[in-house]
Motif scaffolding. Structure first.
Motif, PDB file in Angstrom:
ATOM      1  N   LEU A 154      92.753  -1.732  45.629  1.00  0.00           N
ATOM      2  CA  LEU A 154      92.705  -2.516  44.642  1.00  0.00           C
ATOM      3  C   LEU A 154      93.807  -3.420  44.279  1.00  0.00           C
ATOM      4  CD1 LEU A 154      90.666  -0.107  41.795  1.00  0.00           C
ATOM      5  CD2 LEU A 154      89.595  -2.114  43.084  1.00  0.00           C
ATOM      6  N   VAL A 155      93.851  -4.555  43.921  1.00  0.00           N
ATOM      7  CA  VAL A 155      94.801  -5.295  43.954  1.00  0.00           C
ATOM      8  C   VAL A 155      94.977  -6.154  42.685  1.00  0.00           C
ATOM      9  CG1 VAL A 155      96.300  -7.546  44.622  1.00  0.00           C
ATOM     10  CG2 VAL A 155      95.276  -5.706  46.186  1.00  0.00           C
ATOM     11  N   LEU A 156      95.942  -5.836  41.524  1.00  0.00           N
ATOM     12  CA  LEU A 156      95.895  -6.246  40.025  1.00  0.00           C
ATOM     13  C   LEU A 156      96.906  -7.176  40.191  1.00  0.00           C
ATOM     14  CD1 LEU A 156      94.866  -6.399  37.175  1.00  0.00           C
ATOM     15  CD2 LEU A 156      96.596  -4.420  36.899  1.00  0.00           C
ATOM     16  N   MET A 168      99.124   0.407  32.057  1.00  0.00           N
ATOM     17  CA  MET A 168      98.266  -0.010  33.150  1.00  0.00           C
ATOM     18  C   MET A 168      96.963   0.693  33.197  1.00  0.00           C
ATOM     19  SD  MET A 168     100.143  -2.074  35.175  1.00  0.00           S
ATOM     20  CE  MET A 168      99.679  -2.118  36.731  1.00  0.00           C
ATOM     21  N   PRO A 169      96.041  -0.051  33.851  1.00  0.00           N
ATOM     22  CA  PRO A 169      94.712   0.467  33.559  1.00  0.00           C
ATOM     23  C   PRO A 169      94.502   1.861  34.292  1.00  0.00           C
ATOM     24  CG  PRO A 169      94.647  -1.863  34.465  1.00  0.00           C
ATOM     25  CD  PRO A 169      95.852  -1.608  34.382  1.00  0.00           C
ATOM     26  N   ALA A 170      93.701   2.703  33.873  1.00  0.00           N
ATOM     27  CA  ALA A 170      93.651   4.029  34.459  1.00  0.00           C
ATOM     28  C   ALA A 170      92.606   4.097  35.519  1.00  0.00           C
ATOM     29  CB  ALA A 170      93.194   5.125  33.412  1.00  0.00           C
ATOM     30  N   ILE A 171      92.645   4.725  36.534  1.00  0.00           N
ATOM     31  CA  ILE A 171      91.645   4.652  37.547  1.00  0.00           C
ATOM     32  C   ILE A 171      91.103   6.327  37.861  1.00  0.00           C
ATOM     33  CG2 ILE A 171      91.243   4.294  40.233  1.00  0.00           C
ATOM     34  CD1 ILE A 171      93.671   2.617  40.018  1.00  0.00           C
ATOM     35  N   ALA A 172      89.882   6.501  37.773  1.00  0.00           N
ATOM     36  CA  ALA A 172      89.199   7.757  37.662  1.00  0.00           C
ATOM     37  C   ALA A 172      87.902   7.683  38.522  1.00  0.00           C
ATOM     38  CB  ALA A 172      88.584   8.124  36.274  1.00  0.00           C
ATOM     39  N   THR A 173      87.913   8.718  39.427  1.00  0.00           N
ATOM     40  CA  THR A 173      86.755   8.920  40.564  1.00  0.00           C
ATOM     41  C   THR A 173      85.590   9.736  39.728  1.00  0.00           C
ATOM     42  OG1 THR A 173      88.200   8.404  42.352  1.00  0.00           O
ATOM     43  CG2 THR A 173      85.974   9.492  42.662  1.00  0.00           C
ATOM     44  N   THR A 180     106.331   1.778  40.457  1.00  0.00           N
ATOM     45  CA  THR A 180     105.077   2.455  40.486  1.00  0.00           C
ATOM     46  C   THR A 180     104.699   2.985  38.961  1.00  0.00           C
ATOM     47  OG1 THR A 180     105.383   3.382  42.893  1.00  0.00           O
ATOM     48  CG2 THR A 180     103.802   4.585  41.225  1.00  0.00           C
ATOM     49  N   ILE A 181     103.458   2.505  38.598  1.00  0.00           N
ATOM     50  CA  ILE A 181     103.238   3.025  37.200  1.00  0.00           C
ATOM     51  C   ILE A 181     101.830   3.618  37.427  1.00  0.00           C
ATOM     52  CG2 ILE A 181     102.540   2.158  35.065  1.00  0.00           C
ATOM     53  CD1 ILE A 181     104.322  -0.326  35.499  1.00  0.00           C
ATOM     54  N   GLY A 182     101.842   4.660  37.267  1.00  0.00           N
ATOM     55  CA  GLY A 182     100.497   5.553  37.465  1.00  0.00           C
ATOM     56  C   GLY A 182     100.062   5.257  38.933  1.00  0.00           C
ATOM     57  N   SER A 183      98.659   4.836  39.183  1.00  0.00           N
ATOM     58  CA  SER A 183      98.443   4.550  40.364  1.00  0.00           C
ATOM     59  C   SER A 183      98.900   3.349  41.160  1.00  0.00           C
ATOM     60  CB  SER A 183      96.754   4.952  40.615  1.00  0.00           C
ATOM     61  OG  SER A 183      96.483   6.266  40.124  1.00  0.00           O
ATOM     62  N   TRP A 184      99.392   2.348  40.199  1.00  0.00           N
ATOM     63  CA  TRP A 184      99.659   1.241  40.615  1.00  0.00           C
ATOM     64  C   TRP A 184     101.206   1.050  41.358  1.00  0.00           C
ATOM     65  CZ3 TRP A 184      95.553  -1.860  40.647  1.00  0.00           C
ATOM     66  CH2 TRP A 184      94.229  -1.536  39.883  1.00  0.00           C
ATOM     67  N   THR A 185     101.252   0.107  42.538  1.00  0.00           N
ATOM     68  CA  THR A 185     102.666   0.151  42.948  1.00  0.00           C
ATOM     69  C   THR A 185     102.938  -1.252  43.185  1.00  0.00           C
ATOM     70  OG1 THR A 185     102.508   2.179  43.983  1.00  0.00           O
ATOM     71  CG2 THR A 185     104.287   0.590  44.814  1.00  0.00           C
ATOM     72  N   ALA A 186     104.170  -1.743  42.830  1.00  0.00           N
ATOM     73  CA  ALA A 186     104.141  -3.056  43.109  1.00  0.00           C
ATOM     74  C   ALA A 186     105.529  -3.168  43.673  1.00  0.00           C
ATOM     75  CB  ALA A 186     104.518  -4.283  41.856  1.00  0.00           C
ATOM     76  N   PHE A 187     105.909  -4.447  44.423  1.00  0.00           N
ATOM     77  CA  PHE A 187     107.280  -4.533  44.969  1.00  0.00           C
ATOM     78  C   PHE A 187     107.670  -5.972  44.534  1.00  0.00           C
ATOM     79  CE2 PHE A 187     105.106  -1.749  47.906  1.00  0.00           C
ATOM     80  CZ  PHE A 187     106.258  -0.876  48.119  1.00  0.00           C
ATOM     81  N   SER A 201     102.263  -8.476  41.948  1.00  0.00           N
ATOM     82  CA  SER A 201     101.124  -7.828  42.336  1.00  0.00           C
ATOM     83  C   SER A 201     101.511  -6.442  42.526  1.00  0.00           C
ATOM     84  CB  SER A 201     100.769  -8.653  43.880  1.00  0.00           C
ATOM     85  OG  SER A 201      99.522  -7.951  44.444  1.00  0.00           O
ATOM     86  N   PHE A 202     100.297  -5.866  41.900  1.00  0.00           N
ATOM     87  CA  PHE A 202     100.334  -4.153  41.853  1.00  0.00           C
ATOM     88  C   PHE A 202      98.944  -3.739  42.907  1.00  0.00           C
ATOM     89  CE2 PHE A 202     102.554  -4.766  38.191  1.00  0.00           C
ATOM     90  CZ  PHE A 202     103.306  -3.634  38.164  1.00  0.00           C
ATOM     91  N   THR A 203      99.041  -2.897  43.495  1.00  0.00           N
ATOM     92  CA  THR A 203      98.123  -2.115  44.544  1.00  0.00           C
ATOM     93  C   THR A 203      97.840  -0.832  44.117  1.00  0.00           C
ATOM     94  OG1 THR A 203      99.530  -1.742  46.179  1.00  0.00           O
ATOM     95  CG2 THR A 203      98.579  -3.882  46.347  1.00  0.00           C
TER      96      THR A 203
END
Length: 192
Positions: free
Chosen positions: A162-164, A183-188, A36-43, A74-76
């Motif tokens: 979102l899938v990166l 990793m890219p930031a995600i802001a609402t 997990t990096i920020g909001s992104w998670t990969a396995f 693949s990060f989600t």
């Protein structure tokens, strides 16, 4: 007789708990070895021989093709950097840079795992077509309404993922800390 009834009841409860936990693990994606990096998670181990049994069972259940660790990772993300779930009725901005990769894609999926339908039939962006700032950073507007620049329409769906996908990248099993990889930031923003 009492011992037999007690044993059968204990066996029944253990079976229900075990099957329920397995069902939750398979449907909620509870694989081990998450990065997990920020909001992104990969396995990253999912595409290897070292994949845990839950990851293998989830892959068999869904029939999805996973990326091998030698090909990429693949990060989600299903929430922004503040923990708010991604809502297709809100203006969300994905900005910054990606980790080093020969090629990457950013795709919008529904929570059921299918491509999110929208009026432009644009499911995502690739590293080849993204418009960048002079310093190499980018900004993608993920919104239900038209937006200038890199716009990824949500179609107004309630929740999305979102899938990166990073191809030919050093990020993966050997990455240990989030600060190693940008990793890219995600802001609402506004929600309507």
């Amino acid at each position: 007789m009492r011992l037999l009834t007690g044993s059968l009841l204990a066996f029944l409860i253990a079976t229900l708990v075990g099957l329920g936990a397995t069902y939750l693990a398979l449907t909620r994606g509870a694989a081990f070895g998450a990065l997990t990096i920020g909001s992104w998670t990969a396995f990253p181990k999912t595409g290897t021989i070292d994949a845990d049994p839950y990851a293998r069972a989830a892959i068999a259940r869904t029939g999805r093709l996973v990326t091998g660790v030698g090909d990429g990772v693949s990060f989600t993300a299903d929430h922004d950097d503040k923990g708010k779930p991604l809502d297709g009725r809100c203006d969300v901005t994905v900005s910054g840079i990606t980790p080093q990769a020969r090629f990457w894609t950013l795709t919008l999926y529904s929570t059921s795992g299918s491509l999110a339908a929208n009026s432009l039939n644009r499911p995502g962006f690739t590293s080849q077509e993204i418009v960048r700032h002079a310093d190499g950073t980018f900004e993608i507007a993920v919104t239900p309404r038209a937006h200038a620049g890199n716009w990824l329409p949500t179609g107004g769906i309630e929740r999305y993922v979102l899938v990166l996908q990073l191809y030919d990248t050093p990020v993966g099993v050997s990455t240990k800390a989030g600060r190693e990889v940008p990793m890219p930031a995600i802001a609402t923003g506004d929600c309507r």
